[in-house]
Scaffold this motif. Structure first.
Motif, short mmCIF file in Angstrom:
data_model
loop_
_atom_site.label_atom_id
_atom_site.label_comp_id
_atom_site.label_asym_id
_atom_site.label_seq_id
_atom_site.Cartn_x
_atom_site.Cartn_y
_atom_site.Cartn_z
N ALA A 133 -15.90 -1.09 -10.02
CA ALA A 133 -15.33 -0.53 -9.74
C ALA A 133 -14.21 -0.01 -11.13
O ALA A 133 -14.10 1.43 -11.46
N SER A 134 -13.71 -0.78 -11.82
CA SER A 134 -13.19 -0.28 -12.95
C SER A 134 -14.39 -0.71 -14.12
O SER A 134 -13.43 0.76 -15.15
N LEU A 135 -15.08 -0.63 -13.94
CA LEU A 135 -16.31 -0.10 -15.53
C LEU A 135 -16.79 1.69 -14.70
O LEU A 135 -17.16 2.54 -16.07
N VAL A 136 -16.80 2.11 -13.93
CA VAL A 136 -17.28 3.17 -13.52
C VAL A 136 -16.67 4.48 -13.25
O VAL A 136 -16.16 5.36 -13.97
N LEU A 137 -15.08 3.69 -12.60
CA LEU A 137 -14.74 4.86 -11.84
C LEU A 137 -13.35 5.40 -13.16
O LEU A 137 -13.00 6.54 -13.32
N ARG A 138 -13.15 4.20 -14.48
CA ARG A 138 -12.57 4.98 -15.70
C ARG A 138 -13.29 5.79 -16.45
O ARG A 138 -14.50 5.36 -17.54
N ARG A 159 -5.25 11.52 -4.42
CA ARG A 159 -5.96 11.21 -3.59
C ARG A 159 -7.08 11.64 -3.66
O ARG A 159 -8.03 11.61 -3.17
N ASN A 160 -7.63 12.28 -5.53
CA ASN A 160 -8.99 12.47 -5.52
C ASN A 160 -10.30 11.48 -5.62
O ASN A 160 -11.10 11.49 -5.64
N LEU A 161 -9.24 11.03 -6.73
CA LEU A 161 -10.49 9.69 -7.45
C LEU A 161 -10.57 9.11 -6.73
O LEU A 161 -11.31 7.98 -7.24
N LEU A 162 -8.75 8.52 -5.87
CA LEU A 162 -9.08 6.91 -5.40
C LEU A 162 -9.02 6.60 -4.35
O LEU A 162 -8.55 6.28 -3.37
N ASN A 163 -9.52 7.88 -3.39
CA ASN A 163 -9.28 8.18 -1.86
C ASN A 163 -10.56 6.62 -1.41
O ASN A 163 -11.55 6.80 -2.41
N PRO A 164 -10.21 6.23 -0.15
CA PRO A 164 -11.35 5.58 0.39
C PRO A 164 -12.41 5.84 0.52
O PRO A 164 -13.42 4.64 0.11
N ALA A 165 -13.21 6.74 0.21
CA ALA A 165 -14.17 7.57 1.20
C ALA A 165 -14.91 7.59 -0.65
O ALA A 165 -16.18 7.25 -0.66
N PHE A 166 -14.50 8.42 -1.46
CA PHE A 166 -15.36 8.31 -2.74
C PHE A 166 -15.16 6.99 -3.57
O PHE A 166 -16.34 6.39 -3.76
N CYS A 167 -14.16 5.93 -3.32
CA CYS A 167 -14.84 4.65 -3.83
C CYS A 167 -15.73 3.58 -3.21
O CYS A 167 -15.98 3.31 -3.87
N ALA A 168 -15.77 4.34 -1.32
CA ALA A 168 -16.39 3.93 -0.50
C ALA A 168 -18.22 3.62 -1.36
O ALA A 168 -18.57 2.73 -1.88
N MET A 198 0.89 -0.97 -0.13
CA MET A 198 0.32 0.02 0.10
C MET A 198 0.96 1.08 0.24
O MET A 198 1.38 1.59 0.90
N ILE A 199 0.39 2.09 -0.82
CA ILE A 199 1.68 3.81 -1.06
C ILE A 199 0.85 4.62 0.16
O ILE A 199 -0.30 4.91 0.27
N GLU A 213 -5.58 -2.07 -4.99
CA GLU A 213 -5.25 -1.71 -3.57
C GLU A 213 -6.23 -0.89 -3.12
O GLU A 213 -7.18 -0.77 -2.30
N PRO A 214 -6.49 -0.22 -4.09
CA PRO A 214 -8.15 1.15 -4.01
C PRO A 214 -9.46 0.98 -3.00
O PRO A 214 -9.72 1.22 -2.21
N VAL A 215 -10.03 -0.68 -4.21
CA VAL A 215 -11.04 -0.88 -3.88
C VAL A 215 -10.89 -1.47 -2.46
O VAL A 215 -11.77 -2.29 -1.91
N ARG A 216 -9.88 -2.46 -2.54
CA ARG A 216 -9.73 -3.25 -1.28
C ARG A 216 -9.61 -1.73 0.10
O ARG A 216 -9.82 -2.29 0.99
N GLU A 217 -9.16 -0.69 -0.28
CA GLU A 217 -9.05 0.33 0.59
C GLU A 217 -10.37 0.68 1.62
O GLU A 217 -10.95 1.19 2.42
N ALA A 218 -11.79 0.83 0.56
CA ALA A 218 -12.52 1.39 0.39
C ALA A 218 -14.04 0.58 1.40
O ALA A 218 -14.78 0.86 1.72
#
Length: 171
Positions: free
Chosen positions: A54-59, A12-21, A1-2, A97-102
């Motif tokens: 997440a891959s379908l939606v975040l890109r 930080r903006n797009l892949l932050n845990p709150a947004f992804c959650a 994890m970075i 990793e971002p999805v796991r954090e989410a």
């Protein structure tokens, strides 16, 4: 994890845990809606499909290429969009990793719960999430609207192994 401070501004903006959650919460809500309509016994979002969704939606480019109705089959979409299929498969790896954090963030904050191998979206979080969306940009609202759609679409697409195979995702 970075470490957080070592992440790029985009991460930080797009892949932050709150947004992804919140995106995964919408995926799970959409999945539950469709599973309930189809009268299936398992209404929770299969764990593996959280990463695909997440891959379908975040890109943004992939999100823009999604079909307009859930009656469009995933197999047809994959056939018609081979570059997006590849991007989704790569996105599952990149977003692991971002999805796991989410998922951890969502569970810690009562947005998501795990029932066996399925994710459930908390109904209690609806008001807070709707308030967040009212204060968000149009792009954020579109992303979450599409996450709900993708959850419904994935529910109709078949069993998780079928979805993963169609998208070229290796478990």
């Amino acid at each position: 994890m970075i470490a957080w401070q070592e992440r790029t501004i985009e991460q930080r903006n797009l892949l932050n845990p709150a947004f992804c959650a919140i995106a995964v919460w919408h995926l799970a809500r959409g999945y539950r809606t469709e599973a309930t309509e189809l009268d299936t016994s398992a209404v929770g979002l299969p764990f593996a499909l959280a990463f695909v969704g997440a891959s379908l939606v975040l890109r943004g480019q992939t999100r823009d290429q999604l079909p307009r109705t859930i009656t469009s089959s995933l197999a047809t979409w994959v056939n018609d969009h081979p570059l997006e299929r590849s991007a989704v498969a790569k996105g599952v790896v990149v977003l692991r990793e971002p999805v796991r954090e989410a998922l951890l963030f969502g569970a810690q904050h009562g947005l998501l719960s795990l029932d066996g191998h399925r994710l459930e979206a908390s109904n209690a979080s609806s008001r807070k999430i709707n308030a967040y969306l009212r204060a968000s940009s149009g792009e954020v609202r579109d992303c979450m609207r599409q996450a709900t759609f993708v959850g419904r679409w994935l529910c109709k697409a078949g069993a998780p192994p079928t979805v993963l195979a169609l998208l070229g995702v290796h478990a």
